[in-house]
Design a protein around this motif. Structure first.
Motif, mmCIF file in Angstrom:
data_model
loop_
_atom_site.group_PDB
_atom_site.id
_atom_site.type_symbol
_atom_site.label_atom_id
_atom_site.label_comp_id
_atom_site.label_asym_id
_atom_site.label_seq_id
_atom_site.Cartn_x
_atom_site.Cartn_y
_atom_site.Cartn_z
ATOM 1 N N SER A 1 -25.090 6.550 28.252
ATOM 2 C CA SER A 1 -23.884 5.941 28.808
ATOM 3 C C SER A 1 -23.364 4.966 27.757
ATOM 4 N N ASP A 2 -22.196 5.257 27.234
ATOM 5 C CA ASP A 2 -21.573 4.448 26.184
ATOM 6 C C ASP A 2 -20.300 3.862 26.783
ATOM 7 N N TYR B 1 -26.533 2.726 26.702
ATOM 8 C CA TYR B 1 -27.797 2.962 27.393
ATOM 9 C C TYR B 1 -28.236 4.396 27.078
ATOM 10 N N LYS B 2 -29.527 4.568 26.879
ATOM 11 C CA LYS B 2 -30.032 5.879 26.474
ATOM 12 C C LYS B 2 -31.331 6.170 27.222
ATOM 13 N N MET B 3 -31.407 7.338 27.839
ATOM 14 C CA MET B 3 -32.579 7.744 28.599
ATOM 15 C C MET B 3 -33.129 9.041 28.015
ATOM 16 N N ILE B 4 -34.439 9.048 27.708
ATOM 17 C CA ILE B 4 -35.089 10.238 27.166
ATOM 18 C C ILE B 4 -36.044 10.774 28.211
ATOM 19 N N CYS B 5 -35.929 12.080 28.505
ATOM 20 C CA CYS B 5 -36.725 12.679 29.569
ATOM 21 C C CYS B 5 -37.489 13.900 29.068
ATOM 22 N N GLU B 6 -38.639 14.130 29.666
ATOM 23 C CA GLU B 6 -39.400 15.345 29.432
ATOM 24 C C GLU B 6 -38.609 16.523 30.015
ATOM 25 N N SER B 7 -38.439 17.574 29.220
ATOM 26 C CA SER B 7 -37.536 18.664 29.620
ATOM 27 C C SER B 7 -37.929 19.324 30.933
ATOM 28 N N GLU C 1 -25.163 1.850 35.464
ATOM 29 C CA GLU C 1 -25.117 2.965 34.506
ATOM 30 C C GLU C 1 -26.475 3.660 34.399
ATOM 31 N N LEU C 2 -27.554 2.969 34.765
ATOM 32 C CA LEU C 2 -28.877 3.578 34.710
ATOM 33 C C LEU C 2 -29.028 4.735 35.676
ATOM 34 N N VAL C 3 -28.286 4.707 36.786
ATOM 35 C CA VAL C 3 -28.408 5.778 37.780
ATOM 36 C C VAL C 3 -27.198 6.698 37.767
ATOM 37 N N LEU C 4 -26.352 6.558 36.742
ATOM 38 C CA LEU C 4 -25.149 7.385 36.654
ATOM 39 C C LEU C 4 -25.064 8.169 35.348
ATOM 40 N N MET C 5 -26.108 8.093 34.538
ATOM 41 C CA MET C 5 -26.051 8.719 33.216
ATOM 42 C C MET C 5 -26.005 10.237 33.304
#
Length: 449
Positions: free
Chosen positions: A372-373, A390-396, A444-448
């Motif tokens: 989210s920029d 904000y940047k979120m990295i997730c296991e595929s 933004e953490l729950v809207l990315m």
């Protein structure tokens, strides 16, 4: 512990970790003494994160006062008086020193205001010459700023001295690229100094996500901070007008009013005498310890920055608690070093927990990245182009969040709660299922996407 010793526990160093370990051990019934040659509170409280955070609060007013006019406030022309902030900060340090001292005394811990030298597995010698024995010795002496070796390095200061300056310099060169360098760069810049940040490589804040680091460089440059990358000191020369000329590789010489070194920290084990107890150190002088904080000598333990594991105050406190509970409380405890959140109180601040995108790809192979920029509402009305990221990295396959990285206003305050969720191994779906708090930056953490 056998009564042949003066104390059950002798802690060397009264920083955050040493104070916690001593207090908890005493609460478990141990006879405890703390040897501290300086003030009670250690680096964090006396010359580190606490007074520095107060300076950062003071620095933020430079922008807040300008922005207030856009919100309808009739703010007259303002000026900054450094001695007022400096003296108020130092007064608060005095308050904290007294509070930490009182806490130890309330738990029956004896404070020995002397430097000690370890003379054996169960003994130390005080600076006054007296020998003291203890069933267990805890080394919690922390670390100190490293000054690079080159001609004229005696003309620079470290973060230790920055809190006591007579005046704010008009021009300052800060050597380093870690959190201390970037935090003080922001502080001095907001106080009106012309700041140049000099770094041996072309990367700042190694260990943080590349996109977040790049965003900080762009924002800092926009605020007027200059970066000199791939630069090594050749010499610092003092001029007749009390200024300094800094000569460095790959760049032209620079004349400044202050040179500050923020080039890393090294464990305070020099001349501590640990070899007399058979305590092994690594190549950097850090005490080698196992998961239970025990050194290579069975009666000597070490916690905090002196072990050079993770140099964070909350880690030292956790290690101190775990040590005391294990050795004196009958509750074996091991500190979990996974998913430790951290922050850089730059302008704007950075906060992170878990793996960076690069680390995640190297470890997991394929990952999903969400960002989210955006421009915070306050910046929009204030007319500032500064954007948060904000940047979120997730296991595929599972969607489990393995890393969260943020730069923007109040990022550390927002990340603390999110770090709990990541520690709990929650997924992107869990975040998406949570209703947003609107209008906030945190939503933004729950809207990315």
């Amino acid at each position: 512990m056998p009564d042949q010793y003066d104390y059950d526990l002798l802690t060397i160093g009264a920083g955050s970790g040493g104070v916690r370990a001593s207090r908890v051990a005493a609460a478990h019934g141990a006879r405890v003494a703390v040897a501290e040659e300086h003030r009670v509170g250690g680096t964090c409280v006396i010359r580190g994160c606490v007074p520095k955070k107060l300076l950062i609060y003071g620095a933020h007013f430079a922008e807040d006062l300008k922005d207030a006019r856009r919100f309808g406030w009739n703010v007259p022309e303002t000026s900054f008086h450094w001695p007022t902030l400096r003296d108020n900060v130092l007064a608060d340090v005095d308050r904290l020193n007294a509070a930490y001292t009182t806490t130890l005394k309330n738990y029956g811990v004896e404070i020995i205001h002397e430097r000690v030298t370890v003379t054996g597995p169960h003994s130390v010698r005080l600076a006054s010459g007296r020998e003291v024995t203890a069933g267990t010795i805890l080394v919690a002496v922390g670390a100190h700023p490293v000054v690079p070796d080159f001609p004229g390095n005696e003309h620079g200061i470290t973060s230790n001295e920055a809190f006591h300056l007579e005046a704010i310099p008009k021009r300052v060169l800060i050597a380093g690229a870690g959190y201390i360098a970037n935090e003080f760069a922001g502080i001095f810049n907001e106080f009106g100094s012309k700041v140049t940040l000099m770094n041996r490589s072309d990367v700042i804040l190694r260990g943080y996500d590349a996109q977040i680091r790049d965003r900080l460089v762009n924002i800092s440059t926009g605020k007027g901070i200059d970066f000199r990358f791939n630069a090594h000191f050749e010499a610092v020369e003092k001029n007749e007008d009390e200024t300094f000329t800094v000569r460095m590789t790959n760049h032209d010489p620079l004349t400044v009013d202050l040179v500050m070194f923020a080039t890393g920290r090294a464990p305070n084990t020099r001349e501590l005498g640990l070899e007399a107890a058979g305590v092994e150190l690594d190549a950097n002088g850090a005490v080698k310890v196992g998961p239970d904080n025990r050194s290579t000598c069975g009666s000597v333990y070490a916690i905090g920055d002196v072990t050079n594991r993770i140099q964070l105050t909350p880690i030292a406190i956790r290690e101190g608690q775990a040590f005391a509970d294990t050795v004196f409380g009958g509750k074996p405890t091991v500190v979990d070093y996974h998913d430790v959140p951290s922050a850089v109180f730059s302008h704007p601040p950075i906060a992170a927990v878990g793996m960076t995108e690069g680390e995640a790809r190297n470890t997991l192979g394929t990952v999903k990245v969400y960002t989210s920029d955006f421009r915070p509402m306050k910046n929009v009305l204030a007319g500032r182009d500064e954007r948060a990221l904000y940047k979120m990295i997730c296991e595929s396959e599972t969607g489990r969040i393995v890393g969260l990285h943020m730069i923007g206003p109040d990022a550390p305050e927002i990340l603390q709660a999110a770090a709990v969720a990541i520690k709990a191994r929650l997924t992107k779906d869990d975040f998406d299922a949570t209703v947003a708090l609107h209008p906030t930056m945190a939503e933004e953490l729950v809207l990315m996407r």
